[in-house]
Scaffold this motif. Structure first.
Motif, mmCIF file in Angstrom:
data_model
loop_
_atom_site.group_PDB
_atom_site.id
_atom_site.type_symbol
_atom_site.label_atom_id
_atom_site.label_comp_id
_atom_site.label_asym_id
_atom_site.label_seq_id
_atom_site.Cartn_x
_atom_site.Cartn_y
_atom_site.Cartn_z
ATOM 1 N N LEU A 208 0.861 -1.185 0.000
ATOM 2 C CA LEU A 208 0.000 0.000 0.000
ATOM 3 C C LEU A 208 0.898 1.235 0.000
ATOM 4 O O LEU A 208 1.549 1.548 0.997
ATOM 5 C CB LEU A 208 -0.905 -0.009 1.236
ATOM 6 C CG LEU A 208 -1.919 1.138 1.303
ATOM 7 C CD1 LEU A 208 -2.915 1.086 0.147
ATOM 8 C CD2 LEU A 208 -2.676 1.103 2.637
ATOM 9 N N VAL B 246 8.464 6.618 -2.411
ATOM 10 C CA VAL B 246 9.785 5.980 -2.417
ATOM 11 C C VAL B 246 9.823 4.786 -1.464
ATOM 12 O O VAL B 246 10.484 3.779 -1.736
ATOM 13 C CB VAL B 246 10.895 7.027 -2.116
ATOM 14 C CG1 VAL B 246 10.814 7.561 -0.684
ATOM 15 C CG2 VAL B 246 12.272 6.474 -2.394
ATOM 16 N N VAL B 247 9.060 4.851 -0.367
ATOM 17 C CA VAL B 247 9.078 3.755 0.605
ATOM 18 C C VAL B 247 8.349 2.531 0.024
ATOM 19 O O VAL B 247 8.857 1.408 0.060
ATOM 20 C CB VAL B 247 8.448 4.195 1.952
ATOM 21 C CG1 VAL B 247 8.363 3.025 2.922
ATOM 22 C CG2 VAL B 247 9.265 5.345 2.568
ATOM 23 N N LEU C 229 -5.083 5.730 8.838
ATOM 24 C CA LEU C 229 -5.315 4.287 8.639
ATOM 25 C C LEU C 229 -5.013 3.478 9.891
ATOM 26 O O LEU C 229 -5.649 2.474 10.161
ATOM 27 C CB LEU C 229 -4.434 3.779 7.485
ATOM 28 C CG LEU C 229 -4.875 4.147 6.075
ATOM 29 C CD1 LEU C 229 -3.789 3.784 5.065
ATOM 30 C CD2 LEU C 229 -6.173 3.424 5.708
ATOM 31 N N GLY D 243 6.884 21.457 4.616
ATOM 32 C CA GLY D 243 8.061 22.040 3.985
ATOM 33 C C GLY D 243 7.663 22.753 2.713
ATOM 34 O O GLY D 243 6.729 22.329 2.025
ATOM 35 N N HIS E 153 8.981 8.203 7.939
ATOM 36 C CA HIS E 153 10.383 8.548 7.655
ATOM 37 C C HIS E 153 10.680 10.046 7.713
ATOM 38 O O HIS E 153 11.811 10.465 7.491
ATOM 39 C CB HIS E 153 10.776 8.005 6.278
ATOM 40 C CG HIS E 153 10.672 6.514 6.145
ATOM 41 N ND1 HIS E 153 9.481 5.830 6.271
ATOM 42 C CD2 HIS E 153 11.610 5.565 5.915
ATOM 43 C CE1 HIS E 153 9.692 4.528 6.125
ATOM 44 N NE2 HIS E 153 10.975 4.345 5.913
HETATM 45 C C1 LIG Z 1 10.311 20.007 1.305
HETATM 46 C C2 LIG Z 1 10.763 18.581 1.467
HETATM 47 C C3 LIG Z 1 12.082 18.231 1.154
HETATM 48 C C4 LIG Z 1 12.524 16.921 1.367
HETATM 49 N N1 LIG Z 1 13.824 16.602 1.056
HETATM 50 C C5 LIG Z 1 14.300 15.361 1.346
HETATM 51 C C6 LIG Z 1 15.662 15.035 1.086
HETATM 52 O O1 LIG Z 1 16.440 15.848 0.582
HETATM 53 N N2 LIG Z 1 16.090 13.782 1.423
HETATM 54 C C7 LIG Z 1 15.261 12.846 1.976
HETATM 55 O O2 LIG Z 1 15.709 11.743 2.281
HETATM 56 N N3 LIG Z 1 13.937 13.128 2.178
HETATM 57 C C8 LIG Z 1 13.455 14.357 1.909
HETATM 58 N N4 LIG Z 1 12.141 14.674 2.169
HETATM 59 C C9 LIG Z 1 11.289 13.658 2.836
HETATM 60 C C10 LIG Z 1 10.682 12.681 1.859
HETATM 61 O O3 LIG Z 1 10.014 13.375 0.847
HETATM 62 C C11 LIG Z 1 9.708 11.751 2.603
HETATM 63 O O4 LIG Z 1 10.322 11.172 3.732
HETATM 64 C C12 LIG Z 1 9.274 10.609 1.671
HETATM 65 O O5 LIG Z 1 8.779 11.125 0.469
HETATM 66 C C13 LIG Z 1 8.216 9.721 2.325
HETATM 67 O O6 LIG Z 1 7.907 8.720 1.386
HETATM 68 P P1 LIG Z 1 6.641 7.780 1.526
HETATM 69 O O7 LIG Z 1 6.740 6.767 0.445
HETATM 70 O O8 LIG Z 1 6.534 7.326 2.943
HETATM 71 O O9 LIG Z 1 5.383 8.760 1.313
HETATM 72 P P2 LIG Z 1 4.718 9.398 0.013
HETATM 73 O O10 LIG Z 1 5.703 9.801 -1.008
HETATM 74 O O11 LIG Z 1 3.794 10.436 0.546
HETATM 75 O O12 LIG Z 1 3.857 8.209 -0.597
HETATM 76 C C14 LIG Z 1 2.709 7.712 0.065
HETATM 77 C C15 LIG Z 1 2.025 6.744 -0.871
HETATM 78 O O13 LIG Z 1 0.976 6.094 -0.140
HETATM 79 C C16 LIG Z 1 -0.212 6.163 -0.893
HETATM 80 N N5 LIG Z 1 -1.352 6.174 0.022
HETATM 81 C C17 LIG Z 1 -1.440 6.814 1.200
HETATM 82 N N6 LIG Z 1 -2.649 6.599 1.746
HETATM 83 C C18 LIG Z 1 -3.329 5.819 0.891
HETATM 84 C C19 LIG Z 1 -4.636 5.262 0.910
HETATM 85 N N7 LIG Z 1 -5.454 5.473 1.928
HETATM 86 N N8 LIG Z 1 -5.023 4.495 -0.147
HETATM 87 C C20 LIG Z 1 -4.198 4.282 -1.181
HETATM 88 N N9 LIG Z 1 -2.934 4.788 -1.235
HETATM 89 C C21 LIG Z 1 -2.514 5.536 -0.212
HETATM 90 C C22 LIG Z 1 -0.124 7.445 -1.686
HETATM 91 O O14 LIG Z 1 -1.001 7.400 -2.781
HETATM 92 C C23 LIG Z 1 1.352 7.410 -2.072
HETATM 93 O O15 LIG Z 1 1.523 6.623 -3.226
HETATM 94 C C24 LIG Z 1 11.637 15.943 1.908
HETATM 95 C C25 LIG Z 1 10.311 16.281 2.147
HETATM 96 C C26 LIG Z 1 9.865 17.581 1.944
HETATM 97 C C27 LIG Z 1 8.436 17.918 2.230
#
Ligand SMILES: Cc1cc2nc3c(=O)[nH]c(=O)nc-3n(C[C@H](O)[C@H](O)[C@H](O)COP(=O)(O)OP(=O)(O)OC[C@H]3O[C@@H](n4cnc5c(N)ncnc54)[C@H](O)[C@@H]3O)c2cc1C
Length: 349
Positions: A12, A16-17, A196, A207, A315
């Motif tokens: 789900l 990137v995670v 969830l 940010g 993260h």
């Molecule tokens: C300004 C800014 C700069 C950053 N710079 C850096 C950096 O330089 N280096 C670094 O390591 N990190 C950086 N980060 C942090 C990084 O962006 C996050 O830690 C990372 O993107 C988290 O990834 P994720 O996969 O957990 O979440 P997300 O990218 O938010 O993905 C979540 C996924 O879950 C899905 N999802 C969620 N809920 C549901 C649901 N109910 N039903 C179906 N699908 C669902 C969404 O559709 C999406 O596909 C930065 C963040 C910001 C805001």
């Protein structure tokens, strides 16, 4: 399970995670059925807007220091191997160097995590400090990696599909919706885990950044007040920033933009003539500690079992950096969960 007795596993989340977890699962269990479900993909995700600097701060923390360091070490090795492979450029992984600066706090320019993994991490020389206008008393120089999610995410998604992974675009309101179709859910839903999982430890850190075209900026600079200039691939440079806890506002703030311009232009005056490409706001999915663990929910499925979830979320500002490391851990948790539940299905995975 399908008619061959192979497990059905849902990932789900396609940030990137989720995508690094999906690839790690396919790598370790080539015979299982994997489906990624998400409502947002590629440029719609938080991951896409990240600056992409591999540099975790000490505020990034898992269940213990040893485990956190293992995640970071595994993540660095993953990206570095990808960088030097034939896929490196397509996946948007590159090596660069840069500086951390402070005018008052020496510990701000040190990073225990980076000292362990970076090929070079040392104090900056006087001469290096003097290239930046301002009263910088302390500085460090580091060689690290940059990850351009605008290339990494589509690359990872395509690879997942090439290896037989299914992709469904859908928003899930609760895990129970998935109970009948999947044996295990890998929960990589980022900030949505707050809702969830009813997880009170989840908090957004808002940010805002300005992306400019400045191909001549080849090094990153990170200074106090969350001011940063980070090359983010193909001439795009991310100027930041701010870190606003518990702020869910996704609209652009002109005050934040002004602060970003003022402080970045002070640090690197030539940026004032760089064309602005976009201003972007994202919510970092912060949790202390980051959650990577199994949970057996009391949600029955039609096969007479109960739904199992492996969480991998929270993260914060370091998800791009650490995702391949926590993915490896989450997949190990998945393996143990099934071994424990007596699932000789493992042999069929
Ligand atoms: C300004 C800014 C700069 C950053 N710079 C850096 C950096 O330089 N280096 C670094 O390591 N990190 C950086 N980060 C942090 C990084 O962006 C996050 O830690 C990372 O993107 C988290 O990834 P994720 O996969 O957990 O979440 P997300 O990218 O938010 O993905 C979540 C996924 O879950 C899905 N999802 C969620 N809920 C549901 C649901 N109910 N039903 C179906 N699908 C669902 C969404 O559709 C999406 O596909 C930065 C963040 C910001 C805001």
């Amino acid at each position: 399970m399908d008619s061959r007795g192979a497990m059905n596993v849902c990932i789900l989340g396609a940030g990137v995670v989720g995508l690094t977890t999906a690839l790690e699962l396919q790598n370790q269990f080539p015979n299982a059925n994997f489906t990624t479900i998400a409502h947002l993909f590629n440029q719609q995700t938080t991951s896409d807007g990240a600056a992409g600097l591999f540099y975790p701060s000490s505020t990034f923390y898992g269940p213990s220091l040893d485990i956190t360091k293992k995640w970071i070490g595994d993540a660095y090795s993953y990206y570095d191997s990808l960088r030097i492979s034939s896929d490196g450029e397509n996946a948007g992984v590159f090596q660069y160097s840069g500086f951390r600066l402070s005018s008052s706090v020496p510990s701000l320019v040190r990073s225990e995590y980076m000292e362990d993994v970076a090929p070079v991490h040392r104090y900056a020389t006087e001469e290096e400090l003097q290239q930046f206008p301002g009263k910088w008393k302390y500085g460090s120089y580091c060689v690290t990696l940059g990850i351009e999610c605008r290339r990494l995410l589509p690359w990872a998604l395509a690879r997942f599909q090439e290896h037989g992974g299914k992709v469904i675009t859908k928003k899930i309101e609760r895990f129970g919706e998935l109970a009948d179709d999947y044996d295990v859910i890998m929960n990589c839903s980022g900030l949505s885990a707050e809702h969830l999982c009813q997880d009170r430890l989840m908090v957004p850190i808002r940010g805002q950044v300005i992306k400019v075209h400045a191909p001549w900026v080849t090094q990153f600079v990170f200074s106090e007040h969350d001011t940063y200039i980070i090359p983010s691939g193909r001439g795009r440079v991310t100027l930041g920033g701010c870190r606003q806890f518990s702020n869910y506002n996704l609209s652009v703030s002109k005050w934040d933009s002004e602060k970003i311009r003022e402080e970045c232009f002070q640090l690197m005056p030539k940026l004032a003539i760089a064309p602005e490409l976009e201003t972007w706001v994202g919510l970092r999915p912060h949790r202390h500690p980051v959650r990577v663990e199994a949970e057996v929910l009391s949600i029955p499925n039609k096969r007479g079992g109960t739904l199992k979830v492996v969480h991998n979320y929270g993260h914060g500002g370091y998800g791009v950096t650490t995702a391949p490391g926590t993915a490896k851990h989450a997949v190990n948790v998945f393996r143990h969960l099934h071994a424990r539940s007596g699932g000789n299905q493992l042999s069929k995975l």
